[in-house]
Design an enzyme around this catalytic site. Structure first.
Site, PDB file in Angstrom:
ATOM      1  N   PRO A  59      -5.524 -14.559  -8.270  1.00 28.35           N
ATOM      2  CA  PRO A  59      -6.383 -15.728  -8.515  1.00 28.35           C
ATOM      3  C   PRO A  59      -7.838 -15.526  -8.141  1.00 28.35           C
ATOM      4  CG  PRO A  59      -5.101 -16.070  -6.527  1.00 28.35           C
ATOM      5  CD  PRO A  59      -4.651 -14.741  -7.095  1.00 28.35           C
ATOM      6  N   CYS A  60      -8.537 -14.738  -8.931  1.00 30.89           N
ATOM      7  CA  CYS A  60      -9.941 -14.473  -8.634  1.00 30.89           C
ATOM      8  C   CYS A  60     -10.798 -15.727  -8.807  1.00 30.89           C
ATOM      9  CB  CYS A  60     -10.459 -13.330  -9.503  1.00 30.89           C
ATOM     10  SG  CYS A  60     -10.267 -13.593 -11.264  1.00 30.89           S
ATOM     11  N   HIS A  61     -10.261 -16.727  -9.530  1.00 30.09           N
ATOM     12  CA  HIS A  61     -11.040 -17.958  -9.687  1.00 30.09           C
ATOM     13  C   HIS A  61     -11.129 -18.738  -8.375  1.00 30.09           C
ATOM     14  CE1 HIS A  61      -6.793 -18.925 -10.428  1.00 30.09           C
ATOM     15  NE2 HIS A  61      -7.058 -20.140  -9.986  1.00 30.09           N
TER      16      HIS A  61
END
Length: 190
Positions: free
Chosen positions: A135-137
């Site tokens: 989950p780089c967001h």
DNA sequence: GCTTACCACGATG
DNA sequence: CATCGTGGTAAGC
């Protein structure tokens, strides 16, 4: 020579794609409103053009991906194909996977934890081969604005809207394009 | 191999 | 607002 297959599906007006590597490990994932852009991005790191093929593994990956896009929980059983990423990038990814759903952390916090610089974390996050699964967001600048997000491998002016929508669907509290500080999660010491 | 330029950033003033 | 420090990459020699 590793064999790759590509599987693509549409969901809520967006194209989702997974590139499966050996033993059905996930080599890369991506999503985009443009199908051609998505395919191009998915295959840009593989030597030969993969065949389109859907399997039980790719179906599972795609349905997990769509659930993640919607901000929902998943079984989280997808095996990532890690052999082609640097150890530095692996460390950043491992930390990103620990960020709870509905929370965020900052580039600086990750950098501090792994004893490196925030810009280096930025490049690693930007090159995340598995958006949504990793989950780089949920990584934002330390001033708690939304920051940036690449769509199918390139920055765009609406990338930050996509990122904000992802966070909103996970119920990250955002007021006036700024994350509320109670949503910040910090990597534990030790 | 080394050098440079580039960045989804941060700290300081 | 400006400016500099910063560390990992990739592209260039």
């Amino acid at each position: 020579m590793e064999k790759f297959t590509l599987a693509i599906k549409r969901h809520r007006g967006t194209w989702f794609g997974v590139l499966m590597g050996d033993q059905n490990g996930l080599f890369a994932s991506s999503f985009s409103s443009k199908k051609t852009k998505l395919e191009k991005h998915l295959v840009c790191d593989v030597p030969q053009v993969p065949s389109h093929e859907s399997t039980r593994a790719s179906d599972l990956a795609l349905s997990d991906m769509m659930a993640l896009y919607d901000g929902k929980r998943t079984t989280n059983t997808i095996r990532l194909s890690l052999q082609d990423v640097s150890t530095f990038q692996r460390n950043v990814c491992r930390l990103m996977k620990e960020i709870p759903r509905g929370r965020v952390t900052t580039y600086g916090a990750i950098a501090k934890k792994i004893e490196t610089g925030p810009r280096a974390v930025g490049t690693a996050v930007a090159r995340n081969p598995w958006p949504l699964f990793v989950p780089c967001h949920r990584v934002v600048p330390s001033n708690l604005e939304i920051g940036n997000y690449s769509i199918s491998g390139g920055l765009s002016d609406y990338g930050c809207e996509v990122k904000r929508d992802l966070l909103t669907r996970e119920h990250v509290p955002i007021v006036d394009d700024r994350i509320r500080s109670e949503a910040v999660w910090l990597p534990s010491e030790a």
